[in-house]
Write an enzyme that holds these catalytic residues in place. Structure first.
Site, short mmCIF file in Angstrom:
data_model
loop_
_atom_site.label_atom_id
_atom_site.label_comp_id
_atom_site.label_asym_id
_atom_site.label_seq_id
_atom_site.Cartn_x
_atom_site.Cartn_y
_atom_site.Cartn_z
N LYS A 208 0.84 -1.20 0.00
CA LYS A 208 0.00 0.00 0.00
C LYS A 208 0.88 1.26 0.00
O LYS A 208 0.69 2.16 -0.80
CB LYS A 208 -0.91 -0.04 1.23
CG LYS A 208 -1.84 1.14 1.37
CD LYS A 208 -2.79 0.91 2.54
CE LYS A 208 -3.54 2.19 2.87
NZ LYS A 208 -4.47 2.02 3.99
N GLU A 214 10.62 -4.50 4.60
CA GLU A 214 10.74 -5.90 4.19
C GLU A 214 10.43 -6.05 2.69
O GLU A 214 11.17 -6.69 1.94
CB GLU A 214 9.75 -6.80 4.96
CG GLU A 214 10.06 -6.97 6.43
CD GLU A 214 9.35 -5.95 7.30
OE1 GLU A 214 9.08 -4.83 6.82
OE2 GLU A 214 9.08 -6.28 8.47
N GLY A 268 -4.91 -2.19 5.30
CA GLY A 268 -4.09 -3.33 4.86
C GLY A 268 -4.78 -4.67 5.08
O GLY A 268 -4.88 -5.49 4.17
N ARG A 269 -5.30 -4.88 6.30
CA ARG A 269 -5.88 -6.19 6.61
C ARG A 269 -7.27 -6.37 6.01
O ARG A 269 -7.89 -7.41 6.18
CB ARG A 269 -5.90 -6.42 8.12
CG ARG A 269 -6.60 -5.33 8.92
CD ARG A 269 -6.28 -5.46 10.40
NE ARG A 269 -6.76 -4.34 11.19
CZ ARG A 269 -6.13 -3.17 11.33
NH1 ARG A 269 -4.99 -2.96 10.68
NH2 ARG A 269 -6.62 -2.22 12.08
N GLU A 354 -5.15 -7.25 15.22
CA GLU A 354 -4.62 -5.94 14.83
C GLU A 354 -5.74 -4.90 14.89
O GLU A 354 -5.51 -3.72 15.14
CB GLU A 354 -4.03 -6.01 13.43
CG GLU A 354 -3.08 -4.85 13.12
CD GLU A 354 -2.30 -5.07 11.85
OE1 GLU A 354 -1.29 -5.80 11.88
OE2 GLU A 354 -2.68 -4.53 10.80
N HIS A 385 -5.03 -33.96 17.36
CA HIS A 385 -3.92 -34.82 17.78
C HIS A 385 -2.79 -33.99 18.38
O HIS A 385 -1.70 -34.49 18.60
CB HIS A 385 -3.41 -35.63 16.58
CG HIS A 385 -4.46 -36.54 16.03
ND1 HIS A 385 -4.57 -37.86 16.38
CD2 HIS A 385 -5.51 -36.28 15.19
CE1 HIS A 385 -5.60 -38.40 15.76
NE2 HIS A 385 -6.19 -37.45 15.04
N LYS A 513 7.78 -0.86 12.44
CA LYS A 513 8.36 -0.44 11.16
C LYS A 513 9.58 0.46 11.39
O LYS A 513 10.42 0.57 10.53
CB LYS A 513 7.31 0.27 10.30
CG LYS A 513 6.22 -0.69 9.81
CD LYS A 513 5.31 -0.08 8.76
CE LYS A 513 4.28 -1.10 8.28
NZ LYS A 513 3.40 -0.61 7.22
C1 G6Q Z 1 -2.57 -4.01 8.05
C2 G6Q Z 1 -1.32 -3.44 8.52
C3 G6Q Z 1 -0.06 -4.10 8.01
C4 G6Q Z 1 0.28 -3.74 6.56
C5 G6Q Z 1 1.72 -4.18 6.29
C6 G6Q Z 1 2.14 -3.92 4.87
O1 G6Q Z 1 -3.66 -3.61 8.32
O2 G6Q Z 1 -1.31 -2.08 8.32
O3 G6Q Z 1 -0.11 -5.49 8.11
O4 G6Q Z 1 -0.61 -4.34 5.68
O5 G6Q Z 1 2.57 -3.54 7.19
O6 G6Q Z 1 2.04 -2.58 4.54
P1 G6Q Z 1 2.22 -2.10 3.05
O7 G6Q Z 1 1.13 -2.69 2.24
O8 G6Q Z 1 2.16 -0.60 3.10
O9 G6Q Z 1 3.57 -2.60 2.59
#
Ligand code: G6Q
Length: 549
Positions: A208, A214, A268-269, A354, A385, A513
């Site tokens: 996003k 990462e 994001g989620r 989250e 199990h 982050k």
């Molecule tokens: C989700 C969070 C988090 C995010 C990641 C990736 O709700 O904000 O999991 O999706 O940190 O972020 P980017 O899409 O900006 O790389």
């Protein structure tokens, strides 16, 4: 609107008083007393069926829970979300993942912009691209069709598509193999690159913000690896981006014609419905991706319009709240009895924890009750199990969500009945337990001595009275999966409204982050670690020493 403290509301007080008795009710007795318990405490919506009868509650409990939902303004906040109001207060953003699954032609104007039209313009772009890759018309730099897709993203830009691609495995394109690389740990990328050929691999850089450390490092590594075999001019055929940040995409070297945009009102989620779902659309094709959106939309319409008494996300949320608040259940275990849903618990961990892992209200005051339980789980029957022992006979009460399909998408004889038998037997056993009398009768049947029976007896008793929900669907189709995810999204929303937390920010994640940046400089440069505690300094020194081995 500022909410009063939860524990001071009249409906909470009524529930608390009701709970002094109800928390001790025995479910065996509740079932014995009411032959209509199953039809009364079950509900259908959008192709899903929810049985919440195996909880320590009755019709009166549900009425009181729904009074609380009304008093906490769940319906008002829900309508505000659907209308595009900026309910994510700390980031001043609308929360409109529901707009991503609106049917074509429906408009929703937010800040003067028809976002319905914007959403469908991107869906058209996704259709065009995925059709070309899937048909083999989109060619790699040596003229071969794409065989492997590597989605590079993390958190919300990874968990949703990865879970859904696996869940819809039986709908997947036979030529395209999907890979997901998320971890900054190079072993993740290394393992993926070892399986693919640069000539036939497509990378999706999904972020996003397009600044996540990462993802940027993994994308750089992928580009470097690709350029060992190909040239800069070949990049556009092999790298596409999904992002809200056009400038950063372009600076990375990806042609913005190959960028799939989305918007800051998609968290994001909650983004699997947006272009972040590109890998899913590639795997299953645009038609099924559309079905997935339609399934979620059906659940949205149900959530938006059904009376609270029959509103599945509201009921699931309020039963969860009841267990958390009045049975002190600190965790919720998810047990999909479907191997293709093996990533679903991990997906729900992010969605729920989250969103509602918060300790202050939307107005900034301390929350006066516990909030989100820890969410965890594994597929049945495997989990039986492993840790079901604790769930049956441990000291904590852990509510469970069982998820199953009535029909399989394979035709292997015998398996599905065995699977469902286990699923239903477990929820029955959690509810009923086994009394000392029943356990004694079992032991007597083994012809043991009286002394042996008494010694073994305490170990053979199951307290039971342990709550669970069962969610059923006909088959795990794209539409059913869409409805299932939307069910849990709205459940999370409702619980957030009850606790009056902002379910749509994630400052705890933002912290992560930035935290590693200083230590990374100390690990890679000549900066001496001095500013930390002795443990952290010691660990850094060890890691630096190992680099010179
Ligand atoms: C989700 C969070 C988090 C995010 C990641 C990736 O709700 O904000 O999991 O999706 O940190 O972020 P980017 O899409 O900006 O790389």
């Amino acid at each position: 609107m500022r909410q009063p403290a939860l524990t001071s509301t009249s409906s909470f007080l009524a529930l608390a008083s009701h709970a002094t008795d109800a928390r001790n009710w025995q479910m065996r007795q509740l079932f014995a007393d009411d032959a209509q318990r199953f039809p009364k405490l079950t509900v259908d919506a959008a192709g899903l069926f929810l049985d919440y009868s195996k909880n320590r509650l009755d019709g009166r409990t549900v009425e009181l829970l729904l009074d609380l939902a009304r008093e906490r303004g769940v319906e008002r906040l829900r309508d505000a979300m659907f209308a595009g109001e900026k309910i994510n207060l700390t980031e001043q953003r609308a929360v409109l993942h529901t707009a991503l699954r609106m049917p074509r032609g429906k408009s929703l104007v937010v800040d003067g912009q028809d976002i319905g039209r914007d959403v469908h313009a991107v869906l058209d772009q996704i259709k065009d691209f995925t059709d070309r890759v899937r048909s083999g018309a989109w060619l790699g730099y040596t003229g071969k069709p794409i065989t492997d897709v590597i989605n590079i993203g993390i958190g919300g830009s990874d968990l949703g598509p990865k879970m859904a691609v696996l869940a819809l495995r039986s709908y997947s394109h036979p030529r395209l193999k999907m890979h997901f690389v998320s971890n900054v740990d190079g072993h993740d990328m290394d393992a993926a690159l070892a399986q693919v050929n640069p000539e036939t691999t497509l990378f999706i850089v999904a972020s996003k913000t397009f600044t996540t450390a990462e993802t940027m490092l993994n994308a750089d590594t992928a580009r470097h690896w690709f350029l060992q075999s190909a040239t800069e001019a070949d990049l556009p055929r092999h790298f596409v981006a999904v992002s809200t940040n056009k400038q950063a995409v372009s600076a990375f070297g990806i042609d913005t014609a190959n960028m799939f945009p989305f918007w800051d009102w998609v968290g994001g989620r909650y983004s699997v419905w947006s272009a972040i779902g590109l890998s899913l659309a590639l795997a299953v094709g645009f038609g099924y991706f559309n079905d997935f959106l339609a399934g979620a939309h059906a659940m949205d319409e149900h959530f938006r319009t059904a009376p609270l008494e029959q509103n599945m996300p509201v009921l699931l949320a309020m039963v969860g709240f009841w267990n958390r608040q009045f049975l002190d259940a600190g965790s919720l275990s998810i047990a999909p009895y479907h191997q293709d849903l093996s990533r679903f618990p991990a997906y729900l961990q992010q969605l729920d924890m989250e969103s509602n892992g918060k300790r202050v209200t939307r107005g900034g005051a301390a929350v006066d009750t516990p909030t989100c339980p820890v969410v965890w789980g594994e597929c049945g029957t495997n989990a039986q199990h492993a840790y079901f022992q604790l769930l049956h006979q441990g000291t904590d009460v852990t509510p469970m969500d069982f998820i199953a399909t009535l029909r399989a998408t394979h035709d292997l004889a015998g398996h599905h009945d065995a699977l469902l038998a286990n699923c239903f037997a477990q929820s029955e056993a959690f509810m009923k337990g086994k009394t000392a009398e029943e356990a004694r009768a079992d032991l007597q049947a083994l012809n043991l001595s009286a002394a042996e029976i008494e010694a073994l007896l305490p170990h053979k008793v199951f307290p039971g009275n342990r709550p669970s929900n069962t969610i059923l669907m006909d088959q795990l189709t794209p539409s059913a999966l869409g409805a299932l995810i939307a069910l849990y999204e709205h459940k999370t929303f409702v619980q957030g409204a009850i606790w009056d937390v902002n379910s749509f920010d994630q400052w705890g994640v933002e912290l992560g982050k930035v935290l590693a940046k200083n230590i990374q400089a100390e690990l890679t440069g000549s900066v001496q670690p001095e500013r930390h505690d002795s443990s952290t300094n010691g660990l850094i020194v060890m890691a630096k020493a190992a680099q010179h081995l």
